[in-house]
Design a protein around this motif. Sequence first.
Motif, mmCIF file in Angstrom:
data_model
loop_
_atom_site.group_PDB
_atom_site.id
_atom_site.type_symbol
_atom_site.label_atom_id
_atom_site.label_comp_id
_atom_site.label_asym_id
_atom_site.label_seq_id
_atom_site.Cartn_x
_atom_site.Cartn_y
_atom_site.Cartn_z
ATOM 1 N N GLU A 155 56.751 19.307 31.251
ATOM 2 C CA GLU A 155 55.316 18.337 30.522
ATOM 3 C C GLU A 155 54.947 16.892 30.518
ATOM 4 O O GLU A 155 53.599 16.552 30.222
ATOM 5 C CB GLU A 155 56.801 17.882 29.143
ATOM 6 C CG GLU A 155 57.185 19.227 28.259
ATOM 7 C CD GLU A 155 58.788 18.513 27.262
ATOM 8 O OE1 GLU A 155 58.803 19.491 26.430
ATOM 9 O OE2 GLU A 155 59.056 16.785 27.360
ATOM 10 N N LEU A 156 55.555 16.252 31.320
ATOM 11 C CA LEU A 156 54.426 14.986 32.525
ATOM 12 C C LEU A 156 53.733 15.733 33.352
ATOM 13 O O LEU A 156 52.871 15.241 33.223
ATOM 14 C CB LEU A 156 55.605 14.392 33.221
ATOM 15 C CG LEU A 156 56.563 13.432 31.950
ATOM 16 C CD1 LEU A 156 57.726 12.957 32.881
ATOM 17 C CD2 LEU A 156 56.005 11.970 31.629
ATOM 18 N N ASP A 157 54.268 16.987 33.906
ATOM 19 C CA ASP A 157 52.690 16.876 34.884
ATOM 20 C C ASP A 157 51.524 17.707 33.824
ATOM 21 O O ASP A 157 50.354 17.459 33.810
ATOM 22 C CB ASP A 157 53.271 18.262 35.427
ATOM 23 C CG ASP A 157 54.268 18.086 35.953
ATOM 24 O OD1 ASP A 157 53.884 16.534 36.878
ATOM 25 O OD2 ASP A 157 55.016 19.381 37.113
ATOM 26 N N VAL A 158 52.048 18.139 33.043
ATOM 27 C CA VAL A 158 51.327 18.416 31.962
ATOM 28 C C VAL A 158 49.964 17.396 31.175
ATOM 29 O O VAL A 158 48.573 17.476 31.328
ATOM 30 C CB VAL A 158 52.011 18.952 30.923
ATOM 31 C CG1 VAL A 158 50.860 18.717 29.579
ATOM 32 C CG2 VAL A 158 51.767 20.706 30.869
ATOM 33 N N GLY A 172 46.380 25.012 32.969
ATOM 34 C CA GLY A 172 47.491 26.528 33.227
ATOM 35 C C GLY A 172 46.767 27.430 34.429
ATOM 36 O O GLY A 172 48.012 27.093 35.684
ATOM 37 N N GLU A 173 45.587 26.913 35.336
ATOM 38 C CA GLU A 173 45.769 27.135 36.275
ATOM 39 C C GLU A 173 46.056 25.872 38.072
ATOM 40 O O GLU A 173 46.625 26.937 38.504
ATOM 41 C CB GLU A 173 43.444 27.177 36.526
ATOM 42 C CG GLU A 173 43.544 28.286 36.006
ATOM 43 C CD GLU A 173 41.811 28.470 35.655
ATOM 44 O OE1 GLU A 173 41.223 27.137 36.624
ATOM 45 O OE2 GLU A 173 40.825 28.975 35.405
ATOM 46 N N ALA A 174 46.048 25.381 37.258
ATOM 47 C CA ALA A 174 46.595 24.219 37.837
ATOM 48 C C ALA A 174 48.098 24.073 38.339
ATOM 49 O O ALA A 174 48.594 24.358 39.277
ATOM 50 C CB ALA A 174 46.225 22.486 37.482
ATOM 51 N N LEU A 175 48.750 24.502 37.074
ATOM 52 C CA LEU A 175 49.908 24.844 37.127
ATOM 53 C C LEU A 175 51.388 25.881 37.314
ATOM 54 O O LEU A 175 52.469 25.997 37.146
ATOM 55 C CB LEU A 175 51.013 23.942 36.034
ATOM 56 C CG LEU A 175 50.818 22.315 36.108
ATOM 57 C CD1 LEU A 175 51.053 21.687 34.863
ATOM 58 C CD2 LEU A 175 51.202 21.369 37.347
ATOM 59 N N ALA A 178 50.576 30.435 32.122
ATOM 60 C CA ALA A 178 50.081 30.459 31.389
ATOM 61 C C ALA A 178 49.280 29.846 30.379
ATOM 62 O O ALA A 178 50.304 29.033 29.485
ATOM 63 C CB ALA A 178 50.566 31.729 29.912
ATOM 64 N N GLU A 179 48.182 30.144 30.088
ATOM 65 C CA GLU A 179 47.478 29.199 28.963
ATOM 66 C C GLU A 179 48.269 29.146 27.419
ATOM 67 O O GLU A 179 48.134 27.581 27.188
ATOM 68 C CB GLU A 179 46.241 30.021 28.622
ATOM 69 C CG GLU A 179 45.074 28.855 27.230
ATOM 70 C CD GLU A 179 44.068 29.133 27.171
ATOM 71 O OE1 GLU A 179 42.676 28.146 26.663
ATOM 72 O OE2 GLU A 179 43.433 30.322 28.318
ATOM 73 N N GLY A 180 48.807 29.762 27.304
ATOM 74 C CA GLY A 180 49.791 29.948 25.642
ATOM 75 C C GLY A 180 50.801 29.017 26.094
ATOM 76 O O GLY A 180 51.448 28.416 25.171
ATOM 77 N N THR A 181 51.728 29.103 27.410
ATOM 78 C CA THR A 181 53.076 28.420 27.557
ATOM 79 C C THR A 181 52.043 26.458 27.791
ATOM 80 O O THR A 181 52.578 25.744 26.738
ATOM 81 C CB THR A 181 53.156 28.455 28.840
ATOM 82 O OG1 THR A 181 53.922 29.787 28.695
ATOM 83 C CG2 THR A 181 54.194 27.966 29.480
ATOM 84 N N VAL A 182 50.821 26.637 28.532
ATOM 85 C CA VAL A 182 50.749 25.102 27.992
ATOM 86 C C VAL A 182 50.068 24.687 26.857
ATOM 87 O O VAL A 182 51.210 23.382 26.423
ATOM 88 C CB VAL A 182 48.982 24.761 28.941
ATOM 89 C CG1 VAL A 182 48.544 23.924 28.720
ATOM 90 C CG2 VAL A 182 48.909 24.944 29.768
ATOM 91 N N LYS A 183 49.601 25.470 26.046
ATOM 92 C CA LYS A 183 49.509 25.004 24.509
ATOM 93 C C LYS A 183 51.125 24.649 24.124
ATOM 94 O O LYS A 183 50.984 23.282 22.571
ATOM 95 C CB LYS A 183 48.116 26.115 23.771
ATOM 96 C CG LYS A 183 47.273 26.706 24.065
ATOM 97 C CD LYS A 183 46.714 27.591 22.575
ATOM 98 C CE LYS A 183 45.726 27.310 23.427
ATOM 99 N NZ LYS A 183 44.736 28.807 23.078
ATOM 100 N N ASN A 184 52.245 25.250 24.215
ATOM 101 C CA ASN A 184 53.242 25.187 24.103
ATOM 102 C C ASN A 184 53.907 23.426 24.447
ATOM 103 O O ASN A 184 54.144 22.539 23.420
ATOM 104 C CB ASN A 184 54.299 26.113 24.237
ATOM 105 C CG ASN A 184 53.890 27.545 23.134
ATOM 106 O OD1 ASN A 184 53.091 27.069 22.324
ATOM 107 N ND2 ASN A 184 54.808 28.235 23.883
ATOM 108 N N HIS A 185 53.296 23.507 25.257
ATOM 109 C CA HIS A 185 53.736 22.773 26.469
ATOM 110 C C HIS A 185 53.336 20.499 25.555
ATOM 111 O O HIS A 185 53.882 20.135 25.480
ATOM 112 C CB HIS A 185 53.443 22.317 27.487
ATOM 113 C CG HIS A 185 54.441 22.785 28.209
ATOM 114 N ND1 HIS A 185 55.634 22.454 28.191
ATOM 115 C CD2 HIS A 185 54.479 23.888 29.491
ATOM 116 C CE1 HIS A 185 56.797 23.908 29.580
ATOM 117 N NE2 HIS A 185 55.710 24.003 29.151
#
Length: 212
Positions: A155-158, A172-175, A178-185
């Motif tokens: 979460e800190l990375d995001v 999402g590309e950097a880490l 999936a974009e959906g996973t990023v949205k959740n984070h």
Amino acid sequence: MIRALLVDDQTLVRQGIRGLLELVEGIDIVAEAADGQEGLDAVIRHRPDIVLLDLRMPRFDGLYLLNALRDGAIDVPVLVLTTFDDDELVLQALRAGARGYLLKDVTLDQLAGAVRTVAGGGTLIQPAITERLLRAVRSGAPLDEAPTAPLTDRELDVLRLVASGYTNREIGEALFLAEGTVKNHVSTVLVKLSARDRTNAVLRALHDGLLG
């Protein structure tokens, strides 16, 4: 095509910014305004995709426009362009809903990138003045008191990438997520920091020293 509204009381500055952005493919200045009230009228009339906003203006300043947009529930992203001569004013602007800010001495590439990021729903805080903003947050009026929960390393990375202006897709590309996973984070970060939006989350993280 990104339709932009330029709000600045200095005619020469408006002409300069407009002339530069006319060189950029995919960005169109659909209107100009000289103060906050003219800017509000232009937003209602033209419905731009983004507002490029100065803060220091006579009569009705940039903060007036931000508050009017918020109070009127007019959802248009605002990118502040400032000389950064008043730290507290910039903080007030971010708290009032601005989704990013830049110094007026940025390059054309930086400005165009910021316009695309903010118009696309991202948040952008210019790295060159993040440290000054951090000092202002810590020494100025406190953020609304609210409990926060610890963030995980992911979460800190995001959050760090959100602070750098990355969109969910770019995070999402950097880490390699999936974009959906990023949205959740991002949603989890907002809840844990008791933040109403991405900009407020970055301000709270700066205040709490979470970004290093």
